[in-house]
Scaffold this motif. Structure first.
Motif, PDB file in Angstrom:
ATOM      1  N   VAL A 124      49.509 135.282 -28.446  1.00  0.00           N
ATOM      2  CA  VAL A 124      49.375 134.357 -29.572  1.00  0.00           C
ATOM      3  C   VAL A 124      50.640 134.414 -30.413  1.00  0.00           C
ATOM      4  O   VAL A 124      51.156 135.486 -30.718  1.00  0.00           O
ATOM      5  CB  VAL A 124      48.153 134.706 -30.452  1.00  0.00           C
ATOM      6  CG1 VAL A 124      48.004 133.704 -31.595  1.00  0.00           C
ATOM      7  CG2 VAL A 124      46.888 134.734 -29.611  1.00  0.00           C
ATOM      8  N   ASP A 127      52.176 131.403 -35.563  1.00  0.00           N
ATOM      9  CA  ASP A 127      51.458 130.302 -36.203  1.00  0.00           C
ATOM     10  C   ASP A 127      50.017 130.167 -35.712  1.00  0.00           C
ATOM     11  O   ASP A 127      49.317 129.227 -36.092  1.00  0.00           O
ATOM     12  CB  ASP A 127      52.203 128.979 -35.997  1.00  0.00           C
ATOM     13  CG  ASP A 127      52.332 128.596 -34.519  1.00  0.00           C
ATOM     14  OD1 ASP A 127      51.833 129.358 -33.656  1.00  0.00           O
ATOM     15  OD2 ASP A 127      52.923 127.543 -34.239  1.00  0.00           O
ATOM     16  N   GLY A 128      49.580 131.081 -34.876  1.00  0.00           N
ATOM     17  CA  GLY A 128      48.205 131.055 -34.397  1.00  0.00           C
ATOM     18  C   GLY A 128      48.008 130.313 -33.097  1.00  0.00           C
ATOM     19  O   GLY A 128      46.911 130.346 -32.521  1.00  0.00           O
ATOM     20  N   SER A 129      49.035 129.647 -32.613  1.00  0.00           N
ATOM     21  CA  SER A 129      48.911 128.912 -31.356  1.00  0.00           C
ATOM     22  C   SER A 129      49.033 129.863 -30.173  1.00  0.00           C
ATOM     23  O   SER A 129      49.710 130.897 -30.257  1.00  0.00           O
ATOM     24  CB  SER A 129      49.991 127.830 -31.258  1.00  0.00           C
ATOM     25  OG  SER A 129      51.287 128.418 -31.208  1.00  0.00           O
ATOM     26  N   ALA A 130      48.359 129.510 -29.081  1.00  0.00           N
ATOM     27  CA  ALA A 130      48.492 130.310 -27.869  1.00  0.00           C
ATOM     28  C   ALA A 130      49.897 130.143 -27.303  1.00  0.00           C
ATOM     29  O   ALA A 130      50.452 129.037 -27.296  1.00  0.00           O
ATOM     30  CB  ALA A 130      47.453 129.872 -26.843  1.00  0.00           C
ATOM     31  N   ILE A 131      50.497 131.247 -26.863  1.00  0.00           N
ATOM     32  CA  ILE A 131      51.797 131.176 -26.199  1.00  0.00           C
ATOM     33  C   ILE A 131      51.565 130.692 -24.780  1.00  0.00           C
ATOM     34  O   ILE A 131      50.837 131.321 -24.006  1.00  0.00           O
ATOM     35  CB  ILE A 131      52.498 132.540 -26.213  1.00  0.00           C
ATOM     36  CG1 ILE A 131      52.822 132.951 -27.661  1.00  0.00           C
ATOM     37  CG2 ILE A 131      53.775 132.508 -25.377  1.00  0.00           C
ATOM     38  CD1 ILE A 131      53.400 134.346 -27.787  1.00  0.00           C
ATOM     39  N   THR A 132      52.157 129.571 -24.449  1.00  0.00           N
ATOM     40  CA  THR A 132      51.906 128.924 -23.161  1.00  0.00           C
ATOM     41  C   THR A 132      53.177 128.767 -22.350  1.00  0.00           C
ATOM     42  O   THR A 132      54.296 128.892 -22.870  1.00  0.00           O
ATOM     43  CB  THR A 132      51.290 127.531 -23.378  1.00  0.00           C
ATOM     44  OG1 THR A 132      52.269 126.697 -24.030  1.00  0.00           O
ATOM     45  CG2 THR A 132      50.027 127.604 -24.225  1.00  0.00           C
ATOM     46  N   GLN A 135      55.545 126.234 -23.773  1.00  0.00           N
ATOM     47  CA  GLN A 135      56.462 126.693 -24.820  1.00  0.00           C
ATOM     48  C   GLN A 135      57.695 127.372 -24.227  1.00  0.00           C
ATOM     49  O   GLN A 135      58.797 127.233 -24.763  1.00  0.00           O
ATOM     50  CB  GLN A 135      55.727 127.637 -25.767  1.00  0.00           C
ATOM     51  CG  GLN A 135      54.658 126.955 -26.615  1.00  0.00           C
ATOM     52  CD  GLN A 135      53.968 127.925 -27.551  1.00  0.00           C
ATOM     53  OE1 GLN A 135      54.175 129.140 -27.487  1.00  0.00           O
ATOM     54  NE2 GLN A 135      53.138 127.397 -28.431  1.00  0.00           N
ATOM     55  N   PRO A 209      57.513 126.494 -29.739  1.00  0.00           N
ATOM     56  CA  PRO A 209      56.554 125.392 -29.737  1.00  0.00           C
ATOM     57  C   PRO A 209      57.247 124.043 -29.868  1.00  0.00           C
ATOM     58  O   PRO A 209      58.250 123.904 -30.583  1.00  0.00           O
ATOM     59  CB  PRO A 209      55.688 125.679 -30.966  1.00  0.00           C
ATOM     60  CG  PRO A 209      55.891 127.137 -31.258  1.00  0.00           C
ATOM     61  CD  PRO A 209      57.297 127.428 -30.847  1.00  0.00           C
ATOM     62  N   VAL A 222      59.273 130.624 -34.991  1.00  0.00           N
ATOM     63  CA  VAL A 222      57.883 131.034 -34.778  1.00  0.00           C
ATOM     64  C   VAL A 222      57.904 132.314 -33.947  1.00  0.00           C
ATOM     65  O   VAL A 222      58.309 132.303 -32.786  1.00  0.00           O
ATOM     66  CB  VAL A 222      57.075 129.932 -34.073  1.00  0.00           C
ATOM     67  CG1 VAL A 222      55.634 130.396 -33.836  1.00  0.00           C
ATOM     68  CG2 VAL A 222      57.089 128.649 -34.904  1.00  0.00           C
ATOM     69  N   SER A 224      57.047 135.526 -31.710  1.00  0.00           N
ATOM     70  CA  SER A 224      56.164 135.985 -30.642  1.00  0.00           C
ATOM     71  C   SER A 224      56.181 137.504 -30.556  1.00  0.00           C
ATOM     72  O   SER A 224      55.336 138.098 -29.889  1.00  0.00           O
ATOM     73  CB  SER A 224      56.580 135.380 -29.300  1.00  0.00           C
ATOM     74  OG  SER A 224      57.953 135.626 -29.032  1.00  0.00           O
ATOM     75  N   ARG A 245      49.765 138.403 -35.530  1.00  0.00           N
ATOM     76  CA  ARG A 245      49.267 137.849 -34.269  1.00  0.00           C
ATOM     77  C   ARG A 245      49.732 138.639 -33.058  1.00  0.00           C
ATOM     78  O   ARG A 245      49.203 138.460 -31.958  1.00  0.00           O
ATOM     79  CB  ARG A 245      49.740 136.393 -34.124  1.00  0.00           C
ATOM     80  CG  ARG A 245      49.382 135.502 -35.303  1.00  0.00           C
ATOM     81  CD  ARG A 245      47.915 135.162 -35.313  1.00  0.00           C
ATOM     82  NE  ARG A 245      47.602 134.192 -36.355  1.00  0.00           N
ATOM     83  CZ  ARG A 245      46.422 133.629 -36.533  1.00  0.00           C
ATOM     84  NH1 ARG A 245      45.435 133.947 -35.706  1.00  0.00           N
ATOM     85  NH2 ARG A 245      46.215 132.765 -37.504  1.00  0.00           N
TER      86      ARG A 245
END
Length: 556
Positions: A124, A127-132, A135, A209, A222, A224, A245
């Motif tokens: 994660v 910013d709370g978004s899943a690391i994909t 990205q 992102p 952002v 990680s 996160r």
């Protein structure tokens, strides 16, 4: 390339692999008469979680945008940004590539052209978004934008279909980077390249992102990694706070011990050293990001308390004498030069054993695949024997125009004069050195003083930039202008193998190149760094010859 010797210059990169980045490390003059200290690690404080770690650095800016960064995998950027892979740097051990965001260091296809990575579960971003995987793909694609140039770019020459690509901001994307699902990313290369797991540890392989503003992302990245950029004061300081996160269960490399990390910028190196020598107040939990200044080394080694807090690599970046083989065409003359150079005199010019270790190989210590050998031990009689009956004209020695560079050039000059060679030193400014050594036809020099440190711990990153014929001119760092089709094939063949398979071949290639004597390895620069008594797990290995920021702790 900047001046390869001058102590005031910072790291610079020059491309290999057709215009991508490698490192020419600047070398500083060490204090004359300083006593040797061979220990690579200090930091006896008991590691604890909490407290504030302060980093004192002379640089006045930090670029937190991974597209524009050349930061190593163990320094400042890696506190904020993770990558697909990273380096495992353990005190006294050889560097290794290990997974970071990915579950492994990559699975390669049978033809070596396709690499597949799967991301770990539960990643994660700040910013709370899943690391994909998307990205990661976006982070790589944005490195092709003109406004985001300057970072390490090995991947640009290796990924297929990148010609003319200018980034994702006009809706265009690379077909050679596929994301079949949120956790999988697939890379298609132009040729087999076994070092790809190392390439995936460079900043470009950090998640970014979509929807970022290229002009401002460097100040509002952002995170990680375990820290986020909480405050940035231009030219003054950067304050990193914990990223809530980040999960330690997915990260085996970063210990994330301090609660806060403050990077104090624009620090005079000598003043910073004096503060660390004094070791009082908050400076007990601080360290210097710059090598200890020459003027302070003798003072530090003469102070028992400060000496116990000085970490010095046993070896480090290679300082070498390039022999222009297009002008010095007789291999026996080049071998004679190799025997004639008194490397201990060069070592003395750098302050003795604390400043440098005598070199004999092109692959630097700490890099996997290196084996110790010495084809050309210093021998005046052997050099004279090889030169017997040969007429050698005046040799022009190109060097940077600063005290350290000239002192090294003079040590080389005096060695060669002892065997009857005439050497004229040509000291020039940095830009002129770069133009003459890396551009044009090489007619301006016979010999040149230079230095090299790879951007990642691979023997390929040592040998290919300095000896592949593709690196002659046009900004390449084959300063000796060495051409050997056999060596080109050997380099290409080893580069196509996996990291483990190639490891056994690099030393043989190193020695094969040395038989032609295009370069005289002079010394490995020994970097020294000072820290306060409250800093734990502080050490400096031969590679990367810098402290590992990711495992440091302080007394809370």
């Amino acid at each position: 390339m900047v001046n390869p010797i001058h102590p005031s210059k910072a790291l610079s990169r020059r491309g290999f692999l057709a215009g991508t980045g490698a490192t020419a490390l600047t070398l500083a003059l060490a204090a004359c008469g300083a006593n040797e200290r061979s220990a690579s690690g200090t930091g006896s404080a008991t590691p604890t979680k909490g407290g504030t770690l302060t980093i004192l650095q002379s640089a006045t800016d930090i670029n937190w945008d991974p597209a524009k960064s050349q930061s190593m995998a163990v320094t400042s950027l890696a506190l904020v940004h993770r990558r697909l892979t990273t380096w495992r740097i353990v005190n006294g051990q050889e560097a290794a590539v290990v997974p970071d965001l990915a579950t492994d260091t990559g699975k390669v296809s049978a033809d070596g052209l396709t690499w597949t990575y799967v991301l770990k579960d539960g990643l994660v971003a700040e910013d709370g978004s899943a690391i994909t995987s998307a990205q990661i793909k976006h982070g790589i694609e944005r490195t092709f934008a003109d406004s985001l140039s300057g970072g390490l770019g090995y991947h640009k020459a290796l990924l297929a279909g990148t010609k003319g690509y200018t980034g994702p901001y006009q809706g265009k994307h690379l077909a050679s980077v596929e994301t079949p699902d949120a956790r999988t990313i697939v890379f298609h290369l132009t040729k087999p390249y076994g070092d790809w797991p190392w390439i995936a540890s460079t900043p470009a392989f950090s998640p970014v992102p979509a929807g970022d503003n290229p002009a401002t992302y460097t100040r509002k990245p952002v995170a990680s990694g375990p820290y986020r950029v909480a405050e940035y004061k231009q030219g003054v300081s950067a304050t990193l706070k914990r990223n809530p996160r980040w999960s330690a269960s997915t990260d085996t490399i970063r210990t994330a011990l301090p609660d806060t990390i403050v990077v104090s910028m624009g620090q005079d190196e000598s003043v910073a050293s004096q503060r660390l020598i004094a070791d009082s107040g908050a400076d007990r939990n601080a360290f210097g990001a710059d090598r200890v200044a020459a003027a302070q080394l003798a003072q530090v080694t003469g102070n028992p308390s400060a000496r116990s807090r000085l970490a010095t690599a046993s070896a480090g970046p290679l300082l070498y004498l390039a022999i222009n083989v297009e002008r010095v065409t007789d291999v026996d003359v080049r071998r004679a030069i190799s025997h004639a150079v008194d490397k201990k005199a060069v070592q003395a010019a750098l302050g003795g054993s604390l400043g440098a270790a005598v070199a004999s190989t092109y692959i630097t210590p700490g890099v996997p695949g290196r084996q110790e050998y010495d084809l050309y031990p210093t021998s005046t009689s052997k050099a004279e024997q090889l030169l017997k009956g040969r007429k050698v004209g005046k040799l022009v020695l190109l060097t940077a125009n600063d005290d350290a560079s000239v002192a090294i050039a003079q040590a080389v000059q005096q060695s060669l004069q002892k065997v009857g060679l005439t050497v004229s030193i040509s000291p020039v400014e940095d830009d002129t050195w770069t133009e003459r050594a890396t551009q044009g036809n090489g007619s301006a020099y016979d010999l040149a003083i230079s230095a090299w440190n790879p951007d990642y711990p691979s023997a390929n990153a040592n040998l290919q930039p300095l000896f592949a014929s593709s690196e002659i001119g046009s900004g390449g760092y084959n300063v000796s202008r060495y051409r050997n089709p056999e060596v080109d094939k050997l380099l290409a063949s080893a580069a196509a193998l996996s990291v483990s398979e190639a490891k056994s071949q690099w030393a043989a290639i190193d020695k094969r190149i040395a038989q032609d004597a295009p370069v005289v390895p002079l010394v490995y620069r020994r970097n020294s760094f000072l820290h306060g008594s409250g800093v734990s797990n502080f050490f400096v290995n031969p590679f990367p010859s810098y402290p590992n920021y990711l495992t440091l702790g302080v007394t809370a």
